[in-house]
Design a protein around this motif. Structure first.
Motif, PDB file in Angstrom:
ATOM      1  N   ASN A 110      12.844 -11.295  42.839  1.00 26.52           N
ATOM      2  CA  ASN A 110      12.451 -11.110  44.232  1.00 26.52           C
ATOM      3  C   ASN A 110      11.076 -10.458  44.272  1.00 26.52           C
ATOM      4  O   ASN A 110      10.807  -9.505  43.524  1.00 26.52           O
ATOM      5  CB  ASN A 110      13.438 -10.202  44.966  1.00 26.52           C
ATOM      6  CG  ASN A 110      14.742 -10.892  45.305  1.00 26.52           C
ATOM      7  OD1 ASN A 110      14.825 -12.110  45.361  1.00 26.52           O
ATOM      8  ND2 ASN A 110      15.779 -10.100  45.539  1.00 26.52           N
ATOM      9  N   LEU A 111      10.225 -10.951  45.144  1.00 24.75           N
ATOM     10  CA  LEU A 111       8.913 -10.345  45.386  1.00 24.75           C
ATOM     11  C   LEU A 111       8.967  -9.787  46.805  1.00 24.75           C
ATOM     12  O   LEU A 111       8.794 -10.518  47.776  1.00 24.75           O
ATOM     13  CB  LEU A 111       7.798 -11.390  45.247  1.00 24.75           C
ATOM     14  CG  LEU A 111       7.834 -12.258  43.982  1.00 24.75           C
ATOM     15  CD1 LEU A 111       6.660 -13.230  43.973  1.00 24.75           C
ATOM     16  CD2 LEU A 111       7.831 -11.398  42.729  1.00 24.75           C
ATOM     17  N   ALA A 112       9.242  -8.513  46.906  1.00 22.79           N
ATOM     18  CA  ALA A 112       9.587  -7.932  48.203  1.00 22.79           C
ATOM     19  C   ALA A 112       8.949  -6.565  48.368  1.00 22.79           C
ATOM     20  O   ALA A 112       8.344  -6.011  47.449  1.00 22.79           O
ATOM     21  CB  ALA A 112      11.108  -7.832  48.332  1.00 22.79           C
ATOM     22  N   ALA A 113       9.108  -6.008  49.571  1.00 22.63           N
ATOM     23  CA  ALA A 113       8.487  -4.722  49.896  1.00 22.63           C
ATOM     24  C   ALA A 113       9.303  -3.531  49.402  1.00 22.63           C
ATOM     25  O   ALA A 113       8.754  -2.491  49.055  1.00 22.63           O
ATOM     26  CB  ALA A 113       8.280  -4.606  51.404  1.00 22.63           C
ATOM     27  N   GLY A 114      10.622  -3.660  49.448  1.00 24.44           N
ATOM     28  CA  GLY A 114      11.471  -2.554  49.035  1.00 24.44           C
ATOM     29  C   GLY A 114      11.747  -1.533  50.120  1.00 24.44           C
ATOM     30  O   GLY A 114      12.392  -0.518  49.873  1.00 24.44           O
ATOM     31  N   PHE A 115      11.267  -1.777  51.337  1.00 13.94           N
ATOM     32  CA  PHE A 115      11.533  -0.876  52.459  1.00 13.94           C
ATOM     33  C   PHE A 115      11.424  -1.685  53.749  1.00 13.94           C
ATOM     34  O   PHE A 115      10.827  -2.755  53.779  1.00 13.94           O
ATOM     35  CB  PHE A 115      10.554   0.296  52.488  1.00 13.94           C
ATOM     36  CG  PHE A 115       9.108  -0.119  52.503  1.00 13.94           C
ATOM     37  CD1 PHE A 115       8.448  -0.408  53.694  1.00 13.94           C
ATOM     38  CD2 PHE A 115       8.397  -0.232  51.311  1.00 13.94           C
ATOM     39  CE1 PHE A 115       7.123  -0.806  53.697  1.00 13.94           C
ATOM     40  CE2 PHE A 115       7.066  -0.631  51.308  1.00 13.94           C
ATOM     41  CZ  PHE A 115       6.432  -0.914  52.497  1.00 13.94           C
TER      42      PHE A 115
END
Length: 332
Positions: free
Chosen positions: A245-250
Motif C-alpha cells: 500500500n502507498l498511503a498516508a497513514g493518517f
C-alpha cells in the motif's frame, strides 16, 4: 539511472517525474498527451534530464522502440483511465485496453529491452466494498471487492502483470496508491473525478460556496508523498513483499481543508447539504473508504509521509503561486 514512466503527463506521473529529476535521475516520459508548459519549465530547472515521447501505451511496438532507444533500467506503469459511471457506460472496452492492455504491453517491451525492474502502480480502489466496514485495509488480509470498472480493471492488471513478469523472469512489485491530491492534478480527459480537496480549492478560488454531502474523512495522500513512496520502491534493493500500500497513514476530514481555504479566500463559504439538497462537491462514493495500512512500506522501505494537512496546505499554495501561476490548469 534511467526510468521510463507510462502515463507521465498525468497527475502522479508528473509528480514522480519531478521527484526523480530532483534527485538527478533521467526520466523518459511516455504518454499520449504532452506535459503542460508549467511542468516543462519546472523540469528544466532540475538536475535530471526529462525526455518526452508521445505515444499510446497500448502500442507495444512504439513502447519497444522507445525503450530500445533509451534503454531504461526501470519502468513504472502509471498510465490509466480513471473512469466514472458515464465513461463506464460509453467506453468500457477502452478502460480495460489501457488499464490492463497497456500494462501488459509495457511489461512485454521491458522484457525485450533489458529492463531490470518494474513497478506497477495499482489503486486502493481494488479493495472496493471491503472498505465500507474494515477498520484498516491490509495487503495480506483485506479482500478485493472492486465496485466499478476502474477498480476491476486495476485488479485484473495486478494479476496479469504478476503472471507476465513471472513468465519473463522480470522483477516486479505492485504499489496500491491511496487517494491523492496536490500539485499537478488537473482534468486531463482520462481522470473523470477530481479529488475533493481540489474541487474545494476550485470553488474557493472563485469565491463560491461549496456544498458537501458529508464531512468526508479519508487518508488523503499528498502527491509529493505518493511520488516519494514510489521512489522508495524503485530504490529498494530487494522487496520483501510482492505488493505494498502507498498511503498516508493518517486521516483528516474535509472540514479541516475548508477551514484552511477560508483563511486564504475570504469570500469562500462551505456547508453540509440540507436534506434533499444536491451537493456540488463530488465524492468518490456514498461512504468513506477505510484507511490503507502503511506498515509494510514503513518497515521495509523506511517510508514516513512528510505532509500532514498543514504541510500540504502550505506546499500546495506555494506551488500554485510560484510554479502553476494564476492561470494554472486548476480550472473553475
Amino acid at each position: 539511472m534511467k526510468t521510463l514512466i507510462t502515463g507521465s503527463s498525468g497527475f502522479v506521473g508528473l509528480a514522480l517525474s519531478e521527484h526523480l529529476l530532483a534527485a538527478g535521475e533521467d526520466v523518459i516520459g511516455f504518454d499520449l498527451g504532452p506535459i503542460p508548459a508549467q511542468a516543462q519549465a519546472a523540469f528544466a530547472r532540475l538536475p535530471g534530464r526529462f525526455t518526452e515521447h508521445r505515444g499510446d501505451v497500448r502500442d507495444a511496438t512504439d513502447l519497444r522502440m522507445v525503450m530500445g532507444r533509451h534503454r531504461p533500467q526501470r519502468v513504472v506503469t502509471l498510465a490509466a483511465i480513471t473512469a466514472d459511471a458515464e465513461r463506464e457506460r460509453l467506453a468500457p472496452q477502452a478502460i480495460f485496453e489501457v488499464n490492463v492492455g497497456g500494462v501488459l504491453a509495457a511489461i512485454g517491451a521491458s522484457a525485450e529491452c533489458g529492463v531490470s525492474r518494474l513497478v506497477h502502480i495499482s489503486s486502493g480502489s481494488v479493495y472496493g466494498t471491503t472498505g465500507r466496514h474494515a477498520p484498516l485495509l491490509d495487503e495480506a488480509r483485506s479482500a478485493l471487492a472492486p465496485e466499478g470498472l476502474y477498480g476491476q480493471s486495476k485488479r485484473s492488471a495486478e494479476d496479469a502483470a504478476r503472471r507476465l513478469a513471472q513468465l519473463h523472469g522480470l522483477p516486479l512489485v505492485i504499489g496500491r496508491l491511496g487517494t491523492c491530491f496536490g500539485p499537478w492534478e488537473a482534468d486531463t480527459g482520462v481522470r473523470d473525478t477530481l479529488s475533493a480537496p481540489l474541487q474545494l480549492l476550485q470553488v474557493a478560488r472563485r469565491g463560491g460556496t461549496a456544498i458537501l454531502a458529508r464531512d468526508s474523512l479519508r487518508d488523503w495522500l499528498y502527491v509529493r508523498d505518493a511520488a516519494r513512496a514510489i521512489g522508495c520502491l524503485l530504490d529498494q534493493p530487494q522487496w520483501r513483499y510482492p505488493l505494498y500500500n502507498l498511503a498516508a497513514g493518517f486521516q483528516w476530514p474535509l472540514s479541516q481543508w475548508c477551514t484552511r481555504l477560508a483563511t486564504r479566500f475570504p469570500d469562500f463559504r462551505w456547508r453540509l447539504a440540507a436534506p434533499g439538497e444536491t451537493p456540488n462537491i463530488e465524492l468518490y462514493a456514498d461512504y468513506d473508504r477505510a484507511s490503507m495500512a502503511l506498515d509494510r512500506l514503513r518497515e521495509d522501505c523506511g517510508f514516513v509521509p512528510r505532509f500532514d494537512i498543514d504541510a500540504a496546505d502550505h506546499d500546495f499554495h506555494h506551488w500554485l503561486a510560484h510554479v502553476a501561476g494564476p492561470q494554472t490548469t486548476v480550472n473553475p
